[in-house]
Design an enzyme around this catalytic site. Structure first.
Site, PDB file in Angstrom:
ATOM      1  N   TRP A   1       0.839  -1.197   0.000  1.00 54.56           N
ATOM      2  CA  TRP A   1       0.000   0.000   0.000  1.00 54.56           C
ATOM      3  C   TRP A   1       0.875   1.248   0.000  1.00 54.56           C
ATOM      4  CZ3 TRP A   1      -4.340  -1.272  -1.769  1.00 54.56           C
ATOM      5  CH2 TRP A   1      -5.012  -2.432  -1.364  1.00 54.56           C
TER       6      TRP A   1
ATOM      7  N   ASP B   1      -1.639   6.790   6.317  1.00 54.35           N
ATOM      8  CA  ASP B   1      -2.664   5.846   5.885  1.00 54.35           C
ATOM      9  C   ASP B   1      -2.911   4.927   7.074  1.00 54.35           C
ATOM     10  OD1 ASP B   1      -4.200   3.802   4.885  1.00 54.35           O
ATOM     11  OD2 ASP B   1      -2.841   3.266   3.246  1.00 54.35           O
TER      12      ASP B   1
ATOM     13  N   LYS C   1     -11.999  -1.964   7.378  1.00 48.71           N
ATOM     14  CA  LYS C   1     -11.242  -2.757   8.352  1.00 48.71           C
ATOM     15  C   LYS C   1     -11.724  -2.504   9.777  1.00 48.71           C
ATOM     16  CE  LYS C   1      -8.277  -3.190   4.716  1.00 48.71           C
ATOM     17  NZ  LYS C   1      -7.467  -2.394   3.803  1.00 48.71           N
TER      18      LYS C   1
HETATM   19  C1  LIG Z   1      -6.973  -1.948   2.658  1.00 52.59           C
HETATM   20  C2  LIG Z   1      -5.932  -0.928   2.620  1.00 52.59           C
HETATM   21  C3  LIG Z   1      -5.861   0.018   1.582  1.00 52.59           C
HETATM   22  C4  LIG Z   1      -6.791  -0.005   0.401  1.00 52.59           C
HETATM   23  O1  LIG Z   1      -7.986   0.523   0.742  1.00 52.59           O
HETATM   24  P1  LIG Z   1      -9.148   0.766  -0.346  1.00 52.59           P
HETATM   25  O2  LIG Z   1     -10.207   1.358   0.531  1.00 52.59           O
HETATM   26  O3  LIG Z   1      -9.507  -0.581  -0.897  1.00 52.59           O
HETATM   27  O4  LIG Z   1      -8.648   1.675  -1.369  1.00 52.59           O
HETATM   28  C5  LIG Z   1      -4.895   0.988   1.647  1.00 52.59           C
HETATM   29  N1  LIG Z   1      -4.028   1.038   2.661  1.00 52.59           N
HETATM   30  C6  LIG Z   1      -4.052   0.150   3.676  1.00 52.59           C
HETATM   31  C7  LIG Z   1      -3.067   0.239   4.787  1.00 52.59           C
HETATM   32  C8  LIG Z   1      -5.009  -0.861   3.669  1.00 52.59           C
HETATM   33  O5  LIG Z   1      -5.041  -1.753   4.678  1.00 52.59           O
END
Ligand SMILES: *Cc1c(COP(=O)(O)O)cnc(C)c1O
Length: 363
Positions: free
Chosen positions: A104, A174, A198
């Protein structure tokens, strides 16, 4: 746990608190006397206004978000934030520092490179991202527009236990897979973003918490929907927002508050993760792919047996026992137990018992 439910260890979309699902079920056909489900309500109605304002108020409360930060409920997932943040904020030196601690983070960095000069100040790709690289602040870009981290690496099970020292350079994190899992000091960040699926609610909502100082950099040449100011000015109601997702997020925030807030949730999370890591560390069969204990995620726990066949057998038998979605990400292999806020402690205990039984039968 009702008999027809399973313990779902998915990395996302992930489990939601049973109490939230039940409350939503109870309100499904007639939300507060409206005669409609939340999905059928106008986003301009008094009922939805109350929902989105309530979601923000409760999130501010449980995260202790300072007044000078805006809260946004957006769409496009965390992945859209990968481009939206640099598009809006790489406006000064047009430089940004990134720590590449996983797939990511790598994707986020690639998007930023479209808008300016990106420096990678740490990279753990040499060992399948199984650690958080040591960072040397003297290598950081002093005039960077921001410094980006992925606070928890969902695929690899590592996390930043402490924040890098970036001086006056704002940190953008993030936090998709660990928001609301432990108490954090929001004022240490320029911006936090997280896809909801999540630890917050259903996929489709992205939560953004952003310092007003960063928002001053937004300019009119940015496409309307990708400009943070559009959503700030409209209170996340510029266009039709993901109404049902925001409603569930509100219920999750209220649920966390009822549990005693993020601090109470953190305590349970530490207990849950402790149980699982102890079981792995004391096991003759299983081992954790993250060796440095200080960098181990509270949320995502990857582990392996050392044999692809045994891994597959474990996943199959666990599924039959109602412990599902334990297959690791293809880049790491083996197993991964995602134990987000909504995973009951009982689920982790069941997993540990199952591992110990499997161990006996297969060693
Ligand atoms: C799941 C995840 C993403 C992707 O998220 P989307 O909502 O599918 O774009 C990005 N960064 C992290 C750390 C993630 O766990």
């Amino acid at each position: 746990m009702p008999e027809n439910r399973v313990y779902n260890f998915s990395a996302g979309p992930a489990m939601l608190p049973e109490a939230v699902l039940k409350k939503a079920a109870g309100e499904m056909l007639n939300y507060k006397g409206s005669g409609m489900s939340v999905m059928e309500l106008s986003h301009r109605s008094k009922w939805f206004t109350e929902i989105i304002e309530g979601a923000e108020t409760t999130l501010r409360e449980i995260m202790n978000i300072p007044e000078n930060y805006k809260v946004l409920f957006l769409q496009g997932g965390a992945s859209t934030q990968f481009c939206m943040a640099p598009m809006n904020f790489m406006k000064g030196s047009k430089k940004a520092d990134y720590v590449v601690t996983g797939a990511w983070a790598k994707k986020a960095k690639a998007e930023a490179a479209r808008f300016g000069e990106v420096k990678v100040v740490g990279d753990s790709s040499d060992k399948t991202f199984s650690y958080i690289p040591e960072l040397d602040p003297s290598t950081f870009t002093a005039d960077a527009d921001f410094f980006h981290i992925t606070s928890n690496n969902t695929i690899y099970g590592t996390y930043f236990a402490s924040l890098p020292e970036t001086g006056s350079v704002p940190i953008i994190a993030d936090m998709s897979s660990n928001i609301l899992s432990e108490v954090i000091d929001v004022s240490k960040y320029g911006m936090i973003y997280a896809g909801a699926q999540k630890n917050i609610g259903p996929a489709g909502v992205t939560v953004v918490v952003v310092d007003e100082k960063l928002l001053e950099r937004c300019t009119d040449d940015t496409p309307t929907m990708l400009n943070y100011q559009t959503h700030v000015k409209a209170g996340s109601l510029f266009n039709t927002p993901p109404t049902y997702g925001i409603y569930i997020a509100k219920l999750v925030f209220e649920h966390i508050k009822e549990l005693g807030g993020v601090a109470a949730v953190e305590e349970v999370n530490k207990r849950k993760a402790g149980l699982l890591y102890d079981a792995i560390d004391n096991s003759p069969l299983f081992s954790c792919t993250v060796e440095n204990k200080a960098q181990r995620s509270l949320m995502n726990v990857p582990f392996v047996t050392g044999s692809d066949d045994l891994n597959a057998q474990f996943i199959k038998e666990a599924t039959e026992a109602g412990l599902v979605t334990l297959k690791g990400h293809r880049s790491v292999g083996g197993m991964r137990a995602s134990i987000y806020n909504a995973m009951p402690e009982e689920g982790v205990k069941k997993l540990v018992e199952f591992m110990q039984q499997f161990e006996k039968q297969n060693s």
